[in-house]
Design an enzyme around this catalytic site. Structure first.
Site, PDB file in Angstrom:
ATOM      1  N   SER A  24       3.002 -11.368   2.332  1.00 22.84           N
ATOM      2  CA  SER A  24       3.888 -10.421   3.075  1.00 22.84           C
ATOM      3  C   SER A  24       4.683 -11.471   3.321  1.00 22.84           C
ATOM      4  CB  SER A  24       3.852  -9.233   3.365  1.00 22.84           C
ATOM      5  OG  SER A  24       5.688  -8.778   3.204  1.00 22.84           O
ATOM      6  N   HIS A  83       1.051  -2.258  -1.697  1.00 24.81           N
ATOM      7  CA  HIS A  83       1.456  -4.315  -1.098  1.00 24.81           C
ATOM      8  C   HIS A  83       0.362  -4.576  -0.324  1.00 24.81           C
ATOM      9  CE1 HIS A  83       3.889  -7.093   0.788  1.00 24.81           C
ATOM     10  NE2 HIS A  83       4.120  -6.163   1.967  1.00 24.81           N
TER      11      HIS A  83
END
Length: 536
Positions: A233, A364
């Site tokens: 991320s 994620h």
């Protein structure tokens, strides 16, 4: 990057596609002939001596030609890539990330089996930060992977493959949640809270200082020539920038980096659901302040992220992306990888890049089974030097890019060309062959002349070349006015005073020219002065 839980609840079916030409379904594509891993460099930036002309790049909706120099000509040999890379690096600093200062005046610290301590000082300011270390089983010294932020990276696989894990807290070096005019962390303690450099580059600077300390420690615990970096991320953005801006990094592995990371800037506005560039710029001060001019006009950028991939080339690169979350702009990421792979192929290193978005789990920053084997293979190849697996490109059908839509240039066939050694900060004097008569030494106090050829000012640094005439052996003294300082030299035997304002350069048999880099520290109007040139 902030991602809501709803974005991860997307069905997981994907189809693997070969993507060298985006035409063959159901297989992974090997993008180049199998070649040995390209070793990391021994210096942070091999192109520090390359002059970069102050030339504008025309705006274009297509990806800029990575092989076209700023003078308009295209490179034809692999040896030209060093200075073409320097041009790209400068443009990336100037427009996207902000400047990465060179090694501070003083870097010290310690390396143990459990931690690394870094102490830095520059321009009268000091800062410190640390990182924890987890060693694998076996006997060291070990290669190591710097893991940013503590999540998203498969640290168990990294250690099981034989590499140590360096747990790096980037927020200690560049803090999130701060305004752009009051940035915080070790980097900004040294270079000012209102520095225009974004925190991704600050994080990169911090990892470079960790490598400095590992080098100083002599390789008793960790190997200084075998460092990788990874993160997911926002920390995937950081890993991408870290690998691009320190050529000592042997393996770069960004995970789900999203807007401001690997995906091409030009593709993001047209990719449905992706994080807008204005959002990536505004969410945190990740990118440099100058990028604000391009959030609504990425076509005006003189570079794009395929060229940042080129900054990593020909070293190891493993890009991991998640096609299930639109916010992450994986289609633009696949286009970056396809274009960047062309640079790798031109450099004869096509199998040193792997891209993988063919995954079934849409969560994620999940630890994915599909990435485990290529992760092991990349560590074995680029860090341990025990493997030689070919790089592959696997793009999910959900986010399939098409390079033909984005480029109007073709990949050249580059010749090998002559070998040009990179500059070093501590040149080794060259001893003339025994059959070569020694040069005639003029009387003490003999004179010579030295002339400078200043380079282009970029940010707050510039390069200067010096040519000496009238003597075959010589000593030249160069001075600059504080707060300027000389940071790097090449092609001579150099010594600097304590604050870097006086350089004494002696001939060492490598010719009658030498050079150096000056940090202007906001005083870009001044120029170095030749204080004296003495023959003998």
């Amino acid at each position: 990057m902030t991602i809501s839980p709803s974005r991860s609840k997307i069905r997981s079916a994907v189809i693997a596609l070969a993507v060298a030409v985006l035409a063959v379904a159901g297989t992974a594509a090997v993008i180049g002939p199998t070649t040995p891993a390209h070793a990391a460099a021994t210096v942070e930036d091999e192109g520090i001596d390359c002059p970069v002309p102050n030339t504008s790049v025309p705006a274009s909706s297509r990806l800029p030609d990575p092989f076209r120099k700023l003078d308009g000509t295209r490179i034809t040999s692999k040896t030209e890539w060093r200075c073409r890379r320097a041009e790209t690096r400068e443009l990336a600093e100037r427009t996207v990330y902000g400047q990465k200062p060179p090694k501070p005046a003083t870097v010290s610290g310690t390396v143990s089996s459990t931690s690394i301590q870094v102490n830095v000082s520059d321009q009268g300011r000091s800062a410190s930060f640390s990182a924890s270390v987890q060693l694998p089983s076996g006997t060291g010294p070990f290669p190591a992977v710097v893991v940013l932020g503590g999540f998203g990276a498969d640290t168990a696989t990294i250690r099981n493959a034989g590499a140590a894990v360096i747990n790096y807290d980037p927020l200690a070096v560049g803090r999130e949640g701060t305004p752009r005019n009051n940035k915080q962390g070790a980097f900004y303690t040294l270079y000012g809270a209102n520095s225009s450099t974004g925190i991704l580059m600050a994080w990169a600077w911090g990892v470079s200082r960790i490598i400095d300390v590992i080098e100083q420690a002599g390789g008793t615990v960790l190997r200084p020539d075998a460092t990788g970096v990874t993160g997911c991320s926002r920390y995937g953005k950081g890993a991408f920038v870290i690998g691009a801006f320190d050529q000592r990094i042997a393996l770069t592995m960004p995970i789900e980096s999203g807007s401001g990371g690997a995906p091409i800037f030009r593709g993001i506005p047209g990719e449905s659901g992706s994080q807008p560039l204005s959002s990536a710029y505004g969410e945190q001060p990740w990118l440099g302040d100058a990028f604000s001019s391009y959030t609504g006009n990425p076509s005006g950028l003189p570079i794009d992220t395929h060229q940042v991939i080129g900054l990593v080339a020909p070293r190891g690169l493993f890009i991991m992306e998640n096609p299930h979350i639109d916010w992450l702009a994986a289609r633009s990421g696949s286009n970056a990888a396809l274009a960047g792979a062309e640079i790798y192929k031109a450099l004869g290193a096509g199998d040193n890049i792997t891209y993988w978005s063919d995954v079934s789990d849409g969560t994620h920053c999940a630890s994915r089974s599909e990435w485990r084997t290529p992760l092991q293979q990349n560590i074995q190849k680029h860090l341990l030097k025990t493997g030689n697996a070919a790089g592959t490109i696997r793009i999910s059908s959900r986010k399939q890019g098409n390079l033909a839509e984005w480029r109007d240039w073709q990949t050249p066939v580059l010749t090998d060309g002559p070998t040009t050694p990179p500059p070093t900060t501590s040149p080794t004097p060259t001893t003339p062959p025994p059959t070569t008569p020694p040069p005639t030494t003029p009387p003490p106090g003999g004179s010579c002349t030295a002339s400078t050829s200043p380079g282009t000012v970029w940010g707050d640094r510039y390069n200067t070349a010096v040519t000496v005439n009238g003597a075959s052996t010589w000593t030249v003294v160069v001075s600059v006015n504080a707060p300027q300082r000389i940071t790097t030299t090449w092609s001579g035997s150099a010594s600097l005073n304590s604050n870097g304002t006086v350089l004494t350069m002696r001939s060492n048999g490598s010719g009658n020219t030498f050079g150096f880099t000056t940090m202007t520290n906001g005083n870009s109007g001044a120029r170095p002065q030749i204080t004296s040139c003495t023959a003998g």
